[in-house]
Design a protein around this motif. Structure first.
Motif, PDB file in Angstrom:
ATOM      1  N   TYR A   1       0.826  -1.213   0.000  1.00  0.00           N
ATOM      2  CA  TYR A   1       0.000   0.000   0.000  1.00  0.00           C
ATOM      3  C   TYR A   1       0.855   1.255   0.000  1.00  0.00           C
ATOM      4  CZ  TYR A   1      -3.490   3.476   1.155  1.00  0.00           C
ATOM      5  OH  TYR A   1      -4.285   4.597   1.122  1.00  0.00           O
ATOM      6  N   SER A   2       2.047   1.186   0.590  1.00  0.00           N
ATOM      7  CA  SER A   2       2.935   2.352   0.597  1.00  0.00           C
ATOM      8  C   SER A   2       3.288   2.775  -0.826  1.00  0.00           C
ATOM      9  CB  SER A   2       4.207   2.050   1.389  1.00  0.00           C
ATOM     10  OG  SER A   2       5.004   1.062   0.748  1.00  0.00           O
ATOM     11  N   LEU A   3       3.252   1.838  -1.774  1.00  0.00           N
ATOM     12  CA  LEU A   3       3.540   2.161  -3.171  1.00  0.00           C
ATOM     13  C   LEU A   3       2.507   3.123  -3.748  1.00  0.00           C
ATOM     14  CD1 LEU A   3       4.393  -1.419  -4.503  1.00  0.00           C
ATOM     15  CD2 LEU A   3       6.032   0.431  -4.174  1.00  0.00           C
ATOM     16  N   PHE A   4       1.283   3.023  -3.275  1.00  0.00           N
ATOM     17  CA  PHE A   4       0.189   3.828  -3.828  1.00  0.00           C
ATOM     18  C   PHE A   4      -0.011   5.140  -3.074  1.00  0.00           C
ATOM     19  CE2 PHE A   4      -0.625  -0.631  -4.630  1.00  0.00           C
ATOM     20  CZ  PHE A   4      -0.882  -0.641  -5.992  1.00  0.00           C
ATOM     21  N   GLU A   5       0.628   5.275  -1.919  1.00  0.00           N
ATOM     22  CA  GLU A   5       0.363   6.417  -1.065  1.00  0.00           C
ATOM     23  C   GLU A   5       1.556   7.349  -0.918  1.00  0.00           C
ATOM     24  OE1 GLU A   5      -1.873   6.914   3.197  1.00  0.00           O
ATOM     25  OE2 GLU A   5      -0.197   5.495   3.121  1.00  0.00           O
ATOM     26  N   GLU A   6       2.774   6.814  -0.923  1.00  0.00           N
ATOM     27  CA  GLU A   6       3.940   7.611  -0.567  1.00  0.00           C
ATOM     28  C   GLU A   6       4.730   8.061  -1.800  1.00  0.00           C
ATOM     29  OE1 GLU A   6       6.266   5.431   2.252  1.00  0.00           O
ATOM     30  OE2 GLU A   6       4.567   5.088   3.609  1.00  0.00           O
ATOM     31  N   TYR A   7       5.287   9.239  -1.689  1.00  0.00           N
ATOM     32  CA  TYR A   7       6.168   9.782  -2.727  1.00  0.00           C
ATOM     33  C   TYR A   7       7.601   9.425  -2.346  1.00  0.00           C
ATOM     34  CZ  TYR A   7       8.444  13.107  -5.834  1.00  0.00           C
ATOM     35  OH  TYR A   7       9.231  13.667  -6.799  1.00  0.00           O
ATOM     36  N   PRO A   8       8.463   8.994  -3.315  1.00  0.00           N
ATOM     37  CA  PRO A   8       8.233   8.948  -4.768  1.00  0.00           C
ATOM     38  C   PRO A   8       7.734   7.596  -5.278  1.00  0.00           C
ATOM     39  CG  PRO A   8      10.544   8.552  -4.333  1.00  0.00           C
ATOM     40  CD  PRO A   8       9.891   8.720  -2.983  1.00  0.00           C
ATOM     41  N   LEU A   9       7.410   6.668  -4.362  1.00  0.00           N
ATOM     42  CA  LEU A   9       7.014   5.321  -4.787  1.00  0.00           C
ATOM     43  C   LEU A   9       5.840   5.359  -5.760  1.00  0.00           C
ATOM     44  CD1 LEU A   9       7.231   3.510  -1.327  1.00  0.00           C
ATOM     45  CD2 LEU A   9       8.920   3.462  -3.178  1.00  0.00           C
ATOM     46  N   LYS A  10       4.868   6.211  -5.455  1.00  0.00           N
ATOM     47  CA  LYS A  10       3.691   6.299  -6.320  1.00  0.00           C
ATOM     48  C   LYS A  10       4.064   6.721  -7.729  1.00  0.00           C
ATOM     49  CE  LYS A  10      -0.833   8.583  -6.426  1.00  0.00           C
ATOM     50  NZ  LYS A  10      -1.730   9.520  -5.706  1.00  0.00           N
ATOM     51  N   GLN A  11       5.040   7.612  -7.846  1.00  0.00           N
ATOM     52  CA  GLN A  11       5.459   8.066  -9.171  1.00  0.00           C
ATOM     53  C   GLN A  11       6.083   6.943  -9.976  1.00  0.00           C
ATOM     54  OE1 GLN A  11       3.527  10.910  -8.365  1.00  0.00           O
ATOM     55  NE2 GLN A  11       4.654  11.301 -10.258  1.00  0.00           N
ATOM     56  N   TYR A  12       6.749   6.022  -9.312  1.00  0.00           N
ATOM     57  CA  TYR A  12       7.352   4.890 -10.022  1.00  0.00           C
ATOM     58  C   TYR A  12       6.275   4.044 -10.701  1.00  0.00           C
ATOM     59  CZ  TYR A  12      11.379   5.966  -6.992  1.00  0.00           C
ATOM     60  OH  TYR A  12      12.410   6.592  -6.325  1.00  0.00           O
ATOM     61  N   LEU A  13       5.084   3.962 -10.068  1.00  0.00           N
ATOM     62  CA  LEU A  13       3.987   3.195 -10.644  1.00  0.00           C
ATOM     63  C   LEU A  13       3.254   3.973 -11.725  1.00  0.00           C
ATOM     64  CD1 LEU A  13       2.325   1.551  -7.489  1.00  0.00           C
ATOM     65  CD2 LEU A  13       4.112   0.629  -8.960  1.00  0.00           C
ATOM     66  N   LEU A  14       3.137   5.293 -11.521  1.00  0.00           N
ATOM     67  CA  LEU A  14       2.375   6.109 -12.463  1.00  0.00           C
ATOM     68  C   LEU A  14       3.170   6.477 -13.704  1.00  0.00           C
ATOM     69  CD1 LEU A  14       0.514   8.565 -10.033  1.00  0.00           C
ATOM     70  CD2 LEU A  14      -0.369   6.501 -11.137  1.00  0.00           C
ATOM     71  N   GLU A  15       4.508   6.526 -13.588  1.00  0.00           N
ATOM     72  CA  GLU A  15       5.346   6.916 -14.719  1.00  0.00           C
ATOM     73  C   GLU A  15       6.458   5.892 -14.961  1.00  0.00           C
ATOM     74  OE1 GLU A  15       5.983  11.405 -14.958  1.00  0.00           O
ATOM     75  OE2 GLU A  15       5.794  11.100 -12.793  1.00  0.00           O
ATOM     76  N   PRO A  16       6.104   4.644 -15.240  1.00  0.00           N
ATOM     77  CA  PRO A  16       7.141   3.616 -15.418  1.00  0.00           C
ATOM     78  C   PRO A  16       8.082   3.902 -16.580  1.00  0.00           C
ATOM     79  CG  PRO A  16       4.995   2.810 -16.132  1.00  0.00           C
ATOM     80  CD  PRO A  16       4.758   4.097 -15.413  1.00  0.00           C
ATOM     81  N   ALA A  17       7.569   4.549 -17.629  1.00  0.00           N
ATOM     82  CA  ALA A  17       8.426   4.847 -18.784  1.00  0.00           C
ATOM     83  C   ALA A  17       9.554   5.798 -18.408  1.00  0.00           C
ATOM     84  CB  ALA A  17       7.590   5.443 -19.910  1.00  0.00           C
ATOM     85  N   LYS A  18       9.310   6.641 -17.426  1.00  0.00           N
ATOM     86  CA  LYS A  18      10.305   7.625 -16.999  1.00  0.00           C
ATOM     87  C   LYS A  18      11.419   6.989 -16.172  1.00  0.00           C
ATOM     88  CE  LYS A  18      10.669  11.945 -14.329  1.00  0.00           C
ATOM     89  NZ  LYS A  18       9.887  12.990 -13.602  1.00  0.00           N
TER      90      LYS A  18
END
Length: 251
Positions: free
Chosen positions: A65-82
């Motif tokens: 759940y920390s992947l969906f809530e915490e920065y920058p982990l959430k960005q890794y999921l939302l912008e995988p191409a980056k």
């Protein structure tokens, strides 16, 4: 514990100097991706995630759940191409959900407790309630159904139905463009459930405004019935298309 430490960007064991305890920002996303790949990897025909489901499911949900809530982990999921590399492809939320669903399905044959299925559904709803996290309409509907059928007790504690209702509502509102057929399916389910405001939301999405009004005024909870007045005021400002729907229903 170690996975949680890595997700937070911390090294183990600790070094003498504080700055040496942090995983460099440029490699942190690949550390996270590598851990997720390991979790989803099959070992002797059983994924590591399945082992976690059996042994320590609560901790697995907590760190994921920390992947969906915490920065920058959430960005890794939302912008995988980056953040991804050829040797470390990005991981998206739906990949994680699909792998977890598969792991749970494989474990269910081994008499998985209903409490784990309930906890998983709550995890999906909480993750999907986070801004930017999109799930498929099918998973959204299935999760809403499961939560509506959750046991009266979860880990010995009474379920907070208001919390569940807010989770379902937020998840549904974040799931764009639910097909009418799926909305109708959910209306059938929630018509016999104690989640009145979810039913009102679904009927409004389907533009069944008269039924929305009827649901408000017949609600067993008087606090919900009183909400009909701000709802009626809001209806005065709806779009012309929806206003025409309302007029036709009145006729």
């Amino acid at each position: 514990w170690y996975i949680d430490l890595c997700f937070k960007g911390q090294k183990f064991p600790k070094r003498d100097r504080e700055e040496q305890n942090k995983i460099p920002n440029e490699i942190h996303p690949h550390v996270v991706y590598s851990i997720l790949e390991w979790l989803m990897k099959d070992q002797d025909k059983v994924s590591n995630m399945e082992a976690f489901v059996i042994v320590d499911f609560g901790s697995l949900l907590q760190i994921l759940y920390s992947l969906f809530e915490e920065y920058p982990l959430k960005q890794y999921l939302l912008e995988p191409a980056k953040y991804s590399l050829p040797t470390s492809p990005g991981i998206t939320p739906n990949i994680i959900f699909a792998k977890m669903e598969r792991a749970l399905g494989n474990v269910e044959g081994k008499n998985i407790e209903s409490v784990k299925r309930d906890a998983y559904s709550k995890f999906i709803a909480k993750a999907a309630s986070q801004p930017g996290i999109m799930i498929t309409p099918e998973l959204c509907v299935e999760t809403a159904k499961r939560l509506s059928l959750a046991n009266e007790e979860l880990n010995g504690d009474l379920i907070d139905r208001k919390e569940y209702e807010m989770l379902i509502l937020t998840m549904l509102s974040n799931c764009n463009s639910l097909p009418t057929t799926l909305i109708s399916d959910l209306i059938t389910v929630f018509s016999s459930r104690a989640y009145t405001e979810v039913l009102i939301y679904l009927r409004q999405e389907k533009r069944e405004y008269i039924k929305c009004f009827e649901t408000y005024i017949t609600a067993s909870n008087p606090q919900i019935s009183l909400k009909v007045f701000p709802w009626l005021a809001k209806m005065r400002n709806i779009s012309p298309m929806r206003a025409l729907d309302l007029k036709n229903q009145e006729l």
